[in-house]
Write an enzyme that holds these catalytic residues in place. Structure first.
Site, PDB file in Angstrom:
ATOM      1  N   GLY A 146      35.983  57.941  24.097  1.00  0.00           N
ATOM      2  CA  GLY A 146      35.409  57.953  25.434  1.00  0.00           C
ATOM      3  C   GLY A 146      35.574  56.600  26.102  1.00  0.00           C
ATOM      4  O   GLY A 146      36.495  55.849  25.776  1.00  0.00           O
ATOM      5  N   SER A 147      34.637  56.286  26.990  1.00  0.00           N
ATOM      6  CA  SER A 147      34.771  55.055  27.782  1.00  0.00           C
ATOM      7  C   SER A 147      34.399  53.829  26.951  1.00  0.00           C
ATOM      8  O   SER A 147      33.712  53.927  25.924  1.00  0.00           O
ATOM      9  CB  SER A 147      33.832  55.135  28.989  1.00  0.00           C
ATOM     10  OG  SER A 147      32.488  55.115  28.526  1.00  0.00           O
TER      11      SER A 147
ATOM     12  N   GLY B  13      31.537  53.286  24.124  1.00  0.00           N
ATOM     13  CA  GLY B  13      31.934  52.775  22.812  1.00  0.00           C
ATOM     14  C   GLY B  13      31.131  51.562  22.395  1.00  0.00           C
ATOM     15  O   GLY B  13      30.777  51.415  21.223  1.00  0.00           O
TER      16      GLY B  13
ATOM     17  N   GLU C 167      37.822  55.069  19.786  1.00  0.00           N
ATOM     18  CA  GLU C 167      39.064  55.285  20.528  1.00  0.00           C
ATOM     19  C   GLU C 167      38.663  55.309  21.994  1.00  0.00           C
ATOM     20  O   GLU C 167      38.248  56.329  22.515  1.00  0.00           O
ATOM     21  CB  GLU C 167      39.670  56.605  20.046  1.00  0.00           C
ATOM     22  CG  GLU C 167      41.161  56.668  20.207  1.00  0.00           C
ATOM     23  CD  GLU C 167      41.522  57.420  21.456  1.00  0.00           C
ATOM     24  OE1 GLU C 167      41.721  56.747  22.488  1.00  0.00           O
ATOM     25  OE2 GLU C 167      41.581  58.658  21.389  1.00  0.00           O
TER      26      GLU C 167
ATOM     27  N   CYS D 282      43.837  58.901  27.824  1.00  0.00           N
ATOM     28  CA  CYS D 282      43.586  57.481  27.562  1.00  0.00           C
ATOM     29  C   CYS D 282      44.921  56.757  27.458  1.00  0.00           C
ATOM     30  O   CYS D 282      44.982  55.540  27.592  1.00  0.00           O
ATOM     31  CB  CYS D 282      42.725  57.307  26.338  1.00  0.00           C
ATOM     32  SG  CYS D 282      43.368  58.126  24.919  1.00  0.00           S
TER      33      CYS D 282
HETATM   34  C1  UN1 Z   1      43.579  60.865  24.563  1.00  0.00           C
HETATM   35  O1  UN1 Z   1      43.907  60.774  25.738  1.00  0.00           O
HETATM   36  O2  UN1 Z   1      42.381  60.648  24.209  1.00  0.00           O
HETATM   37  O3  UN1 Z   1      49.292  60.390  23.064  1.00  0.00           O
HETATM   38  C2  UN1 Z   1      44.494  61.295  23.477  1.00  0.00           C
HETATM   39  C3  UN1 Z   1      48.825  61.249  23.826  1.00  0.00           C
HETATM   40  C4  UN1 Z   1      48.147  62.441  23.207  1.00  0.00           C
HETATM   41  C5  UN1 Z   1      46.747  62.115  22.841  1.00  0.00           C
HETATM   42  C6  UN1 Z   1      45.918  61.460  23.907  1.00  0.00           C
HETATM   43  N1  UN1 Z   1      48.879  62.834  22.050  1.00  0.00           N
HETATM   44  O4  UN1 Z   1      48.904  61.158  25.033  1.00  0.00           O
END
Ligand code: UN1
Length: 517
Positions: A247-248, A252, A269, A303
């Site tokens: 998340g953000s 985190g 993450e 992300c």
């Molecule tokens: C995410 O955005 O939390 O590499 C995961 C990627 C994807 C996973 C993203 N396989 O863009």
């Protein structure tokens, strides 16, 4: 329900996945319970109510933890390859249900149908990986300094793993964690995003069937639902040795501090602010495809989304022109319609953040090369559809330093040596993904060297998003330092034990210490 749900086969998908109009949101395997307040799942595609889910109450949570801790006692003694067999069956189940589950992901979250299927494929891939891993949970053996002694290390299961996942990858990130944790002998308690509770209910139904068919105890896979308060029960809970949270950065930091206060482990993450460097030797055609998919895929809500493009002055105008042309071809609309490239943002709050970022860029004097804006009219009634935008911006602006979860691409120029581009690329607090577009071997290697990208992921001639499951996934700095998915990421789900065995009749001490009685 309305025509759209039926038109796109959503009703059928819900039926196949066991999702009803009102669902219990708390489950230990196939046992579902709880009468907590209801969370509405409203699709950003057309604002229709898809279904409701009961939140987990504190009492429900206690029941879950009891079942999970109990199940762990049985699960941890099952040989790892047999646990792998259960994950294999789950992967098979996902193959069977890829179509309806991918569709539900697309409809509940808003990503394109292709990306919805891709997300389920990512779950299948990690299951395959975990099955092989179940026979390879190996440690080292070492030579002891003492005669007649043997030293080795082994990995044991940790216990209950808490998984807090985000709306943008509502099912794949859970699977990255859970498939590994299960083969490692852990049991999992999952709190999905309150924005995507139905995909979670569907996944729990699929794994519950597998557990039941194999006569395994309730509690190996548990589901809890609700907002951050439900997450806090887990982060504060000593019975949860590992909390994996996606998340953000703000979220985190809270999770990390709470879990650290009880000396638990966390796997974080968090946000990314990913850049692609485009050097004078870049293949411009490839650059454009990589940058556009990176910036607008999942409507800029990965992300790993590409947020910054750092382009050498020699090719700046060429890249600018090619990009703006490509953006003209983007079709924005219902993500279940495969003609569209870009679906909606998750909700109207996300739209506000998008508009706020664009306003900030303008305040700084940034030029919009491709104007943004909210789409209105037929097909856009949910108010969540926005136009992907490109702005000329400077790296040090506050808004550029932040991760805005929306399709806004910041274009910036560098001159002189690659070092200048790398300094810009690294000049943010986040450290998830990065890429360089170049056909020049020297530039590529410099980018990957210790003086190059400071991110957890660094690619050459590929965009910043779309990582495969085989590598460890995660990032440095405020991205949180965690690694999930492939490589040796499994080690975080286990506890390491060093064993020294003496098979002589003497008891020599290490470091040559004499202690005679
Ligand atoms: C995410 O955005 O939390 O590499 C995961 C990627 C994807 C996973 C993203 N396989 O863009």
């Amino acid at each position: 329900m309305s025509i759209t749900l039926e038109d796109y086969g959503i009703m059928e998908a819900l039926g196949k996945l066991g999702v009803r109009e009102i669902n219990n949101g708390t489950s230990t395997g196939s046992d579902w319970f709880g009468e907590g307040d209801l969370i509405d799942s409203v699709s950003p595609v057309d604002k229709q109510l898809i279904g409701k889910v009961h939140q987990t109450t504190r009492e429900d949570y206690e029941k879950v933890m009891e079942k999970a801790t109990d199940a762990f006692k049985q699960w941890r003694v099952m040989p790892a390859p047999q646990r792998g067999e259960i994950v294999r069956q789950f992967g098979e189940r996902l193959r069977t249900y890829k179509e309806p589950l991918g569709k539900l992901v697309s409809y509940e979250m808003g990503k394109s149908l292709q990306e919805g299927y891709g997300e389920v494929q990512e779950m299948i891939d990690i299951c395959d990986f975990a099955v092989g891993l179940s026979r390879q949970l190996h440690g080292f053996t070492m030579h002891s300094e003492r005669p007649g002694h043997r030293m080795y290390e082994q990995y044991h299961p940790l216990g209950v793993v808490g998984i807090i996942s985000a709306f943008n990858f509502p099912v794949a990130v859970w699977a990255w964690n859970t498939a590994l944790a299960w083969v490692c002998g852990d049991v999992c308690v999952w709190k999905p995003s309150e924005k995507t509770p139905l995909t979670a209910v569907a996944c729990q139904h699929l794994i519950a069937e597998v557990l039941k068919e194999n006569n395994l105890p309730e509690g190996i896979s548990c589901l809890i639902n609700g907002d951050y308060k439900v997450g806090e029960w887990m982060t504060n809970d000593k019975r949860v040795p590992l909390v994996s949270a996606t998340g953000s950065i703000r979220m985190g930091k809270i999770v990390a501090q709470t879990v650290a206060a009880r000396l638990g482990k966390s796997l974080l993450e968090l946000g990314g602010n990913n850049a692609i460097i485009v050097t004078p030797d870049a293949d411009i055609k490839m650059t454009v495809i990589g940058a556009v998919f990176g910036a607008v895929g999942t409507c800029g809500q990965r992300c790993t989304s590409t947020r910054r493009l750092i382009v050498h002055e020699d090719v700046y105008d060429q890249v600018k022109e090619a990009l703006t042309d490509a953006y003209k071809q983007l079709r924005i609309g219902n993500p279940l319609d495969q003609n569209n490239h870009v679906g909606p943002l998750i909700d109207t709050d996300a739209v506000k953040n998008y508009l706020h970022a664009i306003a900030k860029v303008q305040e700084h004097g940034g030029k919009l090369l491709v104007e943004g804006g909210v789409l209105e009219g037929e097909g856009y009634e949910s108010g969540c559809y926005v136009k992907p935008a490109i702005a000329e911006a400077e790296n040090h602006w506050d808004i550029v330093q932040e991760e805005t979860f929306a399709p806004i691409l910041y274009l910036m120029k560098y001159s002189g040596d690659l070092e200048n581009a790398i300094a810009l690329q690294n000049g943010v607090v986040q450290g998830l993904s990065s890429a360089i577009m170049t056909t020049n071997l020297r530039e590529a290697e410099r980018f990957l060297s210790h003086a190059g990208s400071d991110c957890g992921i660094a690619n050459v001639n590929i965009g910043t998003s779309g990582a495969e499951i085989g590598g460890a996934f995660g990032g440095e700095k405020e991205t949180g330092g965690g690694r999930e998915s492939g490589s040796d990421a499994w080690k975080v789900y286990m506890r390491r034990q060093t064993n020294t065995i003496n098979y002589t009749t003497e008891l020599p001490l290490a470091q040559g210490i004499k202690f005679d009685l």
